[in-house]
Structures are given as structure tokens and as C-alpha cells.
Design a protein around this motif. Structure first.
Motif, short mmCIF file in Angstrom:
data_model
loop_
_atom_site.label_atom_id
_atom_site.label_comp_id
_atom_site.label_asym_id
_atom_site.label_seq_id
_atom_site.Cartn_x
_atom_site.Cartn_y
_atom_site.Cartn_z
N PRO A 190 94.41 -27.51 -4.26
CA PRO A 190 94.81 -28.56 -5.27
C PRO A 190 95.45 -29.77 -4.79
CG PRO A 190 95.53 -26.25 -6.08
CD PRO A 190 95.16 -26.28 -4.46
N ASP A 191 95.74 -29.77 -3.56
CA ASP A 191 96.34 -31.38 -3.09
C ASP A 191 95.26 -31.77 -2.07
OD1 ASP A 191 96.44 -29.21 -0.94
OD2 ASP A 191 98.20 -30.02 -0.05
N SER A 192 94.12 -31.42 -2.07
CA SER A 192 93.10 -31.98 -1.17
C SER A 192 92.90 -33.47 -1.62
CB SER A 192 91.87 -31.37 -1.35
OG SER A 192 90.73 -32.07 -0.32
N LEU A 193 92.86 -34.30 -0.77
CA LEU A 193 92.45 -35.84 -0.95
C LEU A 193 91.13 -36.04 -1.37
CD1 LEU A 193 90.53 -37.01 1.66
CD2 LEU A 193 92.78 -36.75 2.89
N VAL A 194 90.21 -35.09 -1.01
CA VAL A 194 88.82 -35.27 -1.47
C VAL A 194 88.93 -35.57 -2.93
CG1 VAL A 194 86.56 -34.06 -1.62
CG2 VAL A 194 87.87 -33.98 0.33
N ILE A 195 89.99 -34.59 -3.71
CA ILE A 195 89.80 -34.56 -5.28
C ILE A 195 89.67 -36.16 -6.00
CG2 ILE A 195 91.02 -33.87 -7.38
CD1 ILE A 195 92.02 -31.41 -5.48
N ALA A 196 90.58 -37.00 -5.25
CA ALA A 196 90.70 -38.13 -5.89
C ALA A 196 90.30 -39.36 -5.11
CB ALA A 196 92.33 -38.28 -6.49
N CYS A 197 90.56 -39.32 -3.88
CA CYS A 197 90.37 -40.42 -2.73
C CYS A 197 88.84 -40.87 -2.58
CB CYS A 197 91.09 -40.02 -1.48
SG CYS A 197 92.91 -39.87 -1.47
N SER A 198 88.59 -41.87 -2.12
CA SER A 198 87.43 -42.63 -1.71
C SER A 198 86.65 -42.02 -0.76
CB SER A 198 87.58 -43.84 -1.51
OG SER A 198 88.09 -44.28 -0.37
N ASN A 199 85.50 -42.05 -0.69
CA ASN A 199 84.54 -41.62 0.44
C ASN A 199 85.17 -42.13 1.63
OD1 ASN A 199 81.96 -40.48 1.09
ND2 ASN A 199 81.28 -42.58 1.80
N ASP A 200 85.40 -43.38 1.77
CA ASP A 200 86.04 -43.84 2.81
C ASP A 200 87.24 -43.41 3.45
OD1 ASP A 200 83.89 -45.82 2.59
OD2 ASP A 200 85.18 -47.70 2.23
N GLU A 201 87.79 -43.02 2.47
CA GLU A 201 89.14 -42.42 3.13
C GLU A 201 88.97 -40.70 3.62
OE1 GLU A 201 92.78 -44.00 0.13
OE2 GLU A 201 91.07 -43.29 -1.07
N VAL A 202 88.14 -40.32 3.01
CA VAL A 202 87.47 -38.83 3.48
C VAL A 202 87.17 -39.17 4.78
CG1 VAL A 202 86.24 -36.74 2.81
CG2 VAL A 202 87.39 -38.02 0.95
N ALA A 203 86.04 -40.07 4.91
CA ALA A 203 85.55 -40.05 6.12
C ALA A 203 86.72 -40.40 7.44
CB ALA A 203 84.85 -41.26 6.43
N GLU A 204 87.55 -41.24 6.95
CA GLU A 204 88.71 -41.50 7.91
C GLU A 204 89.55 -40.51 8.24
OE1 GLU A 204 91.01 -44.67 6.16
OE2 GLU A 204 89.48 -46.13 6.25
N ALA A 205 89.63 -39.50 7.41
CA ALA A 205 90.46 -38.24 7.53
C ALA A 205 89.73 -37.42 8.48
CB ALA A 205 90.78 -37.59 6.36
N LEU A 206 88.46 -37.32 8.41
CA LEU A 206 87.61 -36.35 9.19
C LEU A 206 87.21 -37.02 10.56
CD1 LEU A 206 85.15 -35.01 6.51
CD2 LEU A 206 87.19 -33.88 7.46
N ALA A 207 87.53 -38.30 10.59
CA ALA A 207 86.75 -39.21 12.03
C ALA A 207 87.45 -38.37 13.16
CB ALA A 207 86.68 -40.61 11.69
N PRO A 208 88.64 -38.25 13.24
CA PRO A 208 89.34 -38.09 14.63
C PRO A 208 88.54 -36.80 15.22
CG PRO A 208 91.12 -38.59 12.93
CD PRO A 208 89.65 -38.55 12.27
N TYR A 209 88.01 -35.89 14.49
CA TYR A 209 87.35 -34.70 14.73
C TYR A 209 85.83 -34.62 14.83
CZ TYR A 209 92.20 -33.97 12.86
OH TYR A 209 93.52 -34.24 12.80
N VAL A 210 85.30 -35.64 14.80
CA VAL A 210 83.73 -35.96 14.91
C VAL A 210 83.80 -36.68 15.88
CG1 VAL A 210 81.75 -36.40 13.58
CG2 VAL A 210 83.83 -35.45 12.11
N ALA A 211 83.37 -36.19 16.92
CA ALA A 211 83.18 -37.17 18.32
C ALA A 211 81.90 -37.80 18.28
CB ALA A 211 83.50 -36.29 19.51
N HIS A 212 80.88 -37.01 17.65
CA HIS A 212 79.41 -37.60 17.90
C HIS A 212 78.85 -38.49 16.77
CE1 HIS A 212 79.45 -34.16 15.03
NE2 HIS A 212 78.23 -34.63 14.33
N MET A 213 79.96 -39.21 15.95
CA MET A 213 79.61 -40.12 14.82
C MET A 213 80.81 -41.07 15.24
SD MET A 213 78.37 -38.35 11.44
CE MET A 213 77.12 -36.94 11.57
N ASP A 214 80.52 -42.47 14.88
CA ASP A 214 81.50 -43.29 14.70
C ASP A 214 81.91 -43.40 13.17
OD1 ASP A 214 79.88 -45.11 13.42
OD2 ASP A 214 79.52 -46.43 15.00
#
Length: 229
Positions: free
Chosen positions: A58-82
Motif C-alpha cells: 500500500p505504500d508503493s510510490l507507483v500508486i500515486a507518483c508520476s511515470n518519471d518518478e517511478v523511472a528515477e526510483a528504478l534507474a540505479p538498478y537498470v544499467a542497460h538503460m539511461d
């Protein structure tokens, strides 16, 4: 006060959140991790997704945050994409998600249009994803306004995108209802001077939404009866 227009959130409001996005997220994390379990676990933690239950917390940022914010949260762990590539990838992936409408949407929206209501959608997802999903659900043409976090109006909980709907549709904020499943939706509605309808087809509980809403309903299908109160 009477309602002339309704502005809907998308995920958790028009579409049931868990039924639509839990399975999508499992596939997304598997794809992005490329078999690296450590990266998958780190991404799941970053967006508060329970891998064992295959469900968002229930506390996931995906629920209410923007697509950009979700990408920023995932980006440190996705080395093959900027970051820009990842942001685009998330939008494209979401556009193809398997949708579960909260109610039969065409009939519901047509009933509101028959009452003379102006309808819009404002989501913190990307505009392209929103339009693709609404088109696949067969209801895009029911809306006079569809905006995402990248449409140039900002993102919820700021009131700007809500006021952009009122301006585009020629309606007063005070005679417009913001309909959503999260505090972000309702806080944006309050800041815009709108009436606020909370629905329980997202992750938030009634007690969380009630202090920020004029009414909390089980789902959007109960709105016509509320308007006729």
C-alpha cells in the motif's frame, strides 16, 4: 453544489489497480533485471513491490507518483538503460498492460454524458499510455480532456493539471469533481477548489481517504446515485 464535470484519475479509479498492475509489475521487473536476482530484489524494494505475493504494498510510490518518478526510483538498478530510455520504456510497457476496468466503462461513461456531464482524465502516468489504454478499453472518445504527467500541466498533487482541465472544458472548479483512489488525487482536488470523490478500487483504505474527500464510494459506478442525492 451540483457537478457539471468529472475529472477521473486512471489507475485505481477507472481501472482496478491490483488487478491491472500487480501482474504487469512482475513481468516488468523480470524483464528489467535480465536474470539478476539481486537487481530484481533491489528494484522491488525501491517501488515497494512484494515479490512473493506478486503484489504492490500500500505504500508503493507507483500508486500515486508520476511515470518519471517511478523511472528515477528504478534507474540505479537498470544499467542497460539511461533514465530517458527507462522512462520511455515504462510508458510503452504500461500502454500495453492488461486492463481490468473497475466497472463496465462504456455504459458508465455514457450514462454520465447523457446527464450532460463533461468528462476528463488526469493521470500521473504518461499521456501516451493513458490514451492507449483508454483507446483499448473503447472509451477514449468519451473524454474531452486526457492528460498525463508529461502533458505540460504538471502532476498531482499540484492543482495545475486539474485547473487545465477546467480551462479546456470551460467548467468551474467548484462545479467539478475530482475522482480518485489516492490522497494525491484528493489533495490536488482540494487545492484546485473542486469537489472530491474517493473510490476504493485502489490500494488506499476508506479511513485514509475519508478526511480528504467529500464522499468515499466503493467504486465509480456509485457516482450517479451520489449526484442524485
Amino acid at each position: 453544489m451540483p457537478v457539471d464535470a468529472l475529472l477521473f484519475d486512471k489507475d485505481g479509479t477507472l481501472f482496478d489497480f491490483a488487478a491491472t498492475w500487480d501482474g504487469w509489475a512482475a513481468d516488468l521487473l523480470e524483464t528489467l533485471s535480465k536474470g539478476d536476482r539481486g537487481a530484481k530484489q533491489a528494484m522491488a524494494k525501491a517501488i515497494s513491490y512484494d515479490l512473493e505475493r506478486a503484489a504492490f504494498n500500500p505504500d508503493s510510490l507507483v500508486i500515486a507518483c508520476s511515470n518519471d518518478e517511478v523511472a528515477e526510483a528504478l534507474a540505479p538498478y537498470v544499467a542497460h538503460m539511461d533514465l530517458a530510455e527507462l522512462t520511455d520504456f515504462l510508458a510503452e510497457s504500461a500502454a500495453g498492460a492488461e486492463l481490468t476496468p473497475a466497472v463496465p466503462l462504456a455504459a458508465f461513461l455514457d450514462s454520465l454524458l447523457a446527464r450532460g456531464k463533461v468528462l476528463g482524465v488526469m493521470t500521473n502516468d504518461a499521456e501516451s499510455s493513458a490514451k492507449s489504454q483508454l483507446q483499448r478499453a473503447g472509451v477514449l472518445d468519451r473524454f474531452a480532456f486526457v492528460a498525463g504527467c508529461d502533458s505540460g500541466h504538471g502532476a498531482k498533487p499540484a492543482p495545475d493539471p486539474l485547473l487545465a482541465f477546467c480551462k479546456a472544458a470551460g467548467v468551474s472548479p467548484g462545479r467539478t469533481a475530482m475522482v480518485g483512489d489516492s490522497r494525491h488525487d484528493l489533495e490536488a482536488g482540494a487545492a484546485a477548489g473542486m469537489q472530491r470523490i474517493g473510490v476504493l478500487t485502489g490500494m488506499a483504505l476508506r479511513d485514509e481517504l475519508a478526511p480528504h474527500a467529500d464522499i468515499v464510494l466503493p467504486d465509480i459506478g456509485h457516482i450517479p446515485a451520489w449526484m442524485e442525492r
